[in-house]
Design a protein around this motif. Structure first.
Motif, PDB file in Angstrom:
ATOM      1  N   ASP A   1       0.883  -1.244  -0.255  1.00  0.00           N
ATOM      2  CA  ASP A   1       0.027  -0.029  -0.193  1.00  0.00           C
ATOM      3  C   ASP A   1       0.778   1.390  -0.190  1.00  0.00           C
ATOM      4  O   ASP A   1       0.174   2.408   0.393  1.00  0.00           O
ATOM      5  CB  ASP A   1      -0.981  -0.092   1.237  1.00  0.00           C
ATOM      6  CG  ASP A   1      -0.302  -0.082   2.594  1.00  0.00           C
ATOM      7  OD1 ASP A   1       0.818  -0.158   2.569  1.00  0.00           O
ATOM      8  OD2 ASP A   1      -1.065  -0.062   3.567  1.00  0.00           O
TER       9      ASP A   1
ATOM     10  N   GLY B   1       3.385   3.685  -2.475  1.00  0.00           N
ATOM     11  CA  GLY B   1       4.028   3.935  -3.797  1.00  0.00           C
ATOM     12  C   GLY B   1       2.948   4.882  -4.473  1.00  0.00           C
ATOM     13  O   GLY B   1       2.601   5.953  -3.895  1.00  0.00           O
ATOM     14  N   LYS B   2       2.891   4.874  -6.020  1.00  0.00           N
ATOM     15  CA  LYS B   2       2.348   5.563  -6.559  1.00  0.00           C
ATOM     16  C   LYS B   2       0.761   5.269  -6.992  1.00  0.00           C
ATOM     17  O   LYS B   2       0.549   3.944  -7.314  1.00  0.00           O
ATOM     18  CB  LYS B   2       3.063   6.024  -7.967  1.00  0.00           C
ATOM     19  CG  LYS B   2       4.282   6.522  -7.807  1.00  0.00           C
ATOM     20  CD  LYS B   2       4.934   6.794  -9.173  1.00  0.00           C
ATOM     21  CE  LYS B   2       6.185   7.382  -9.007  1.00  0.00           C
ATOM     22  NZ  LYS B   2       6.825   7.298 -10.483  1.00  0.00           N
ATOM     23  N   GLN B   3      -0.143   5.952  -6.601  1.00  0.00           N
ATOM     24  CA  GLN B   3      -1.565   5.551  -6.996  1.00  0.00           C
ATOM     25  C   GLN B   3      -1.760   5.806  -8.558  1.00  0.00           C
ATOM     26  O   GLN B   3      -1.758   6.925  -8.851  1.00  0.00           O
ATOM     27  CB  GLN B   3      -2.364   6.290  -6.091  1.00  0.00           C
ATOM     28  CG  GLN B   3      -4.144   6.074  -6.318  1.00  0.00           C
ATOM     29  CD  GLN B   3      -4.545   4.541  -6.157  1.00  0.00           C
ATOM     30  OE1 GLN B   3      -4.091   4.311  -5.102  1.00  0.00           O
ATOM     31  NE2 GLN B   3      -4.583   3.827  -7.256  1.00  0.00           N
ATOM     32  N   LEU B   4      -2.029   4.571  -9.472  1.00  0.00           N
ATOM     33  CA  LEU B   4      -2.095   4.846 -10.721  1.00  0.00           C
ATOM     34  C   LEU B   4      -3.580   4.521 -11.057  1.00  0.00           C
ATOM     35  O   LEU B   4      -4.210   4.016 -10.158  1.00  0.00           O
ATOM     36  CB  LEU B   4      -1.200   4.063 -11.526  1.00  0.00           C
ATOM     37  CG  LEU B   4       0.214   4.388 -11.217  1.00  0.00           C
ATOM     38  CD1 LEU B   4       1.152   3.448 -11.974  1.00  0.00           C
ATOM     39  CD2 LEU B   4       0.534   5.716 -11.735  1.00  0.00           C
TER      40      LEU B   4
ATOM     41  N   ILE C   1      -1.974   0.594  -7.265  1.00  0.00           N
ATOM     42  CA  ILE C   1      -0.664   1.188  -6.827  1.00  0.00           C
ATOM     43  C   ILE C   1       0.438   0.558  -7.419  1.00  0.00           C
ATOM     44  O   ILE C   1       0.533  -0.653  -7.522  1.00  0.00           O
ATOM     45  CB  ILE C   1      -0.819   0.983  -5.160  1.00  0.00           C
ATOM     46  CG1 ILE C   1      -1.985   1.859  -4.634  1.00  0.00           C
ATOM     47  CG2 ILE C   1       0.730   1.495  -4.662  1.00  0.00           C
ATOM     48  CD1 ILE C   1      -2.083   1.380  -2.933  1.00  0.00           C
ATOM     49  N   GLU C   2       1.184   1.337  -7.877  1.00  0.00           N
ATOM     50  CA  GLU C   2       2.668   1.083  -8.261  1.00  0.00           C
ATOM     51  C   GLU C   2       3.574   0.960  -7.271  1.00  0.00           C
ATOM     52  O   GLU C   2       4.138   2.256  -6.456  1.00  0.00           O
ATOM     53  CB  GLU C   2       3.183   1.631  -9.202  1.00  0.00           C
ATOM     54  CG  GLU C   2       4.638   1.322  -9.856  1.00  0.00           C
ATOM     55  CD  GLU C   2       5.033   2.338 -10.818  1.00  0.00           C
ATOM     56  OE1 GLU C   2       6.497   2.015 -11.204  1.00  0.00           O
ATOM     57  OE2 GLU C   2       4.597   3.141 -11.334  1.00  0.00           O
TER      58      GLU C   2
ATOM     59  N   THR D   1       7.020   1.553  -5.345  1.00  0.00           N
ATOM     60  CA  THR D   1       8.055   2.116  -5.776  1.00  0.00           C
ATOM     61  C   THR D   1       9.407   1.792  -5.091  1.00  0.00           C
ATOM     62  O   THR D   1      10.456   2.623  -5.276  1.00  0.00           O
ATOM     63  CB  THR D   1       7.958   3.556  -5.974  1.00  0.00           C
ATOM     64  OG1 THR D   1       7.581   4.248  -4.747  1.00  0.00           O
ATOM     65  CG2 THR D   1       6.875   4.009  -7.086  1.00  0.00           C
ATOM     66  N   ARG D   2       9.319   1.202  -3.891  1.00  0.00           N
ATOM     67  CA  ARG D   2      10.368   1.031  -2.863  1.00  0.00           C
ATOM     68  C   ARG D   2      10.459  -0.587  -2.402  1.00  0.00           C
ATOM     69  O   ARG D   2       9.200  -1.091  -2.239  1.00  0.00           O
ATOM     70  CB  ARG D   2      10.071   2.081  -1.710  1.00  0.00           C
ATOM     71  CG  ARG D   2      11.032   1.871  -0.464  1.00  0.00           C
ATOM     72  CD  ARG D   2      10.995   3.008   0.531  1.00  0.00           C
ATOM     73  NE  ARG D   2      11.428   2.611   1.625  1.00  0.00           N
ATOM     74  CZ  ARG D   2      10.471   2.006   2.488  1.00  0.00           C
ATOM     75  NH1 ARG D   2       9.526   1.594   2.370  1.00  0.00           N
ATOM     76  NH2 ARG D   2      11.382   1.831   4.003  1.00  0.00           N
TER      77      ARG D   2
END
Length: 330
Positions: free
Chosen positions: A127, A129-132, A136-137, A139-140
């Motif tokens: 949960d 990262g980036k909300q696309l 969610i992508e 990123t870490r």
């Protein structure tokens, strides 16, 4: 009552981390002996239960009753090395929700999922990262468990698979420790309730028991051989702030993240602060049928696996230590 042993803080080399009191109880059953407390450094607000498993002295710690999630566990592990400077490895031991990819990954209640897959990350904070538009992508990535523990995992896995008799495998052996405790033996034994798995699309009917649900929506699985009643699965573990109670979202996220077999809420809060091996006993299927009936038993199977890891790990002495178990220096 026997006098407890008192050792210096430098004698402790393994940290065992829990979240719930029921997990703490299961872990402490696995101790071979209990030790007296040691003076804590200023700033260390934890409370510890100290003891020994095999040749390793362990410090058991967790958050206050009722606290959970990444913030609570990060608070605990961030203080441990203030007092226990020689703790090199840790295990996060407790319960989690399973992802039953039947028949390829036949995860069942009471099984143990270990965050040590051969391919992919050990823990994913799903949960963050980036909300696309399509989700969610992440990123870490988070730190892996210590390499030492991953090597021990391979040794334990080999011993587990090579056990020729059911009564000599690690779970049967270590779970017998609960039978000696009148106030815990019934609470932590395998429930007599059926282990029911329902289709991901079938939601729990409010006000009913799962045993009364329409059997057409239950996934048919063959009975297990009693000698193979508890299985260990090595997989990515998904960690997030939300309690997962949707079978459909559970399966979507699992498929997205390396066919992960377990959901929980704390591992993401400590992997970068206090790298651990995450060991989770499966107490539900991360869906709307979630209940607490299997929690104690799942905590017991997770604690049993953790005990085997520590028993199998080779003793390593700090420089200048004459007796690592007693913490005596030359």
């Amino acid at each position: 009552m026997a006098t407890k042993i008192k050792l210096p803080a430098d004698a402790y080399t393994v940290g065992l981390i829990y979240i719930k009191p029921l997990e703490m109880n299961a872990i402490t059953v696995m101790l071979d002996e209990r030790h007296e407390s040691v003076p804590l450094r200023l700033g260390d607000d934890n409370e510890y239960m100290l003891g020994r498993i095999g040749v390793h002295n362990v410090a058991v710690a967790g958050p206050p009753r009722g606290a959970q999630g990444k913030a609570a566990i990060a608070d605990v592990v961030g203080r441990i090395r203030l007092t226990f400077k020689n703790i090199r490895v840790g295990l996060l031991v407790g319960i989690g929700g399973g992802v039953p990819h039947f028949p390829k990954h036949d995860v069942r209640l009471g099984d143990v999922v270990v965050g040590a897959p051969e391919v992919g990350p050990s823990v994913v904070q799903y949960d963050l990262g980036k909300q696309l538009p399509n989700g969610i992508e992440v990123t870490r990535s988070l730190n892996k468990p210590p390499a030492l523990l991953l090597r021990v995992v391979d040794k334990v896995d080999n011993q587990y698979k090579m056990a020729e008799e059911a009564d000599k495998d690690l779970f049967t052996t270590h779970l017998q420790r609960f039978a000696k405790l009148p106030r815990m033996k019934d609470q932590y034994k395998r429930p007599f309730l059926p282990d029911q798995l329902f289709l991901a699309s079938y939601s729990h009917e409010d006000g009913t028991q799962c045993t009364s649900h329409d059997r057409r929506y239950e996934v048919e699985r063959p009975d297990r051989d009693p000698a193979d009643e508890i299985r260990v699965h090595y997989s990515t573990i998904l960690s997030g702030d939300l309690v997962m109670k949707s079978g459909e979202i559970r399966d979507q996220l699992s498929t997205k993240f390396h066919n992960a077999l377990c959901f929980e809420m704390e591992a993401a809060g400590l992997m970068d602060v206090f790298p651990c091996l995450v060991v989770r006993g499966i107490c539900d299927y991360s869906d709307s049928h979630k209940n607490k009936d299997w929690q104690e038993y799942a905590a017991a199977t997770a604690a049993s696996y953790a005990r085997e890891i520590i028993l199998t790990m080779t003793e390593r002495a700090e420089e200048g230590l004459k007796d690592p178990v007693k913490g005596e220096y030359e």
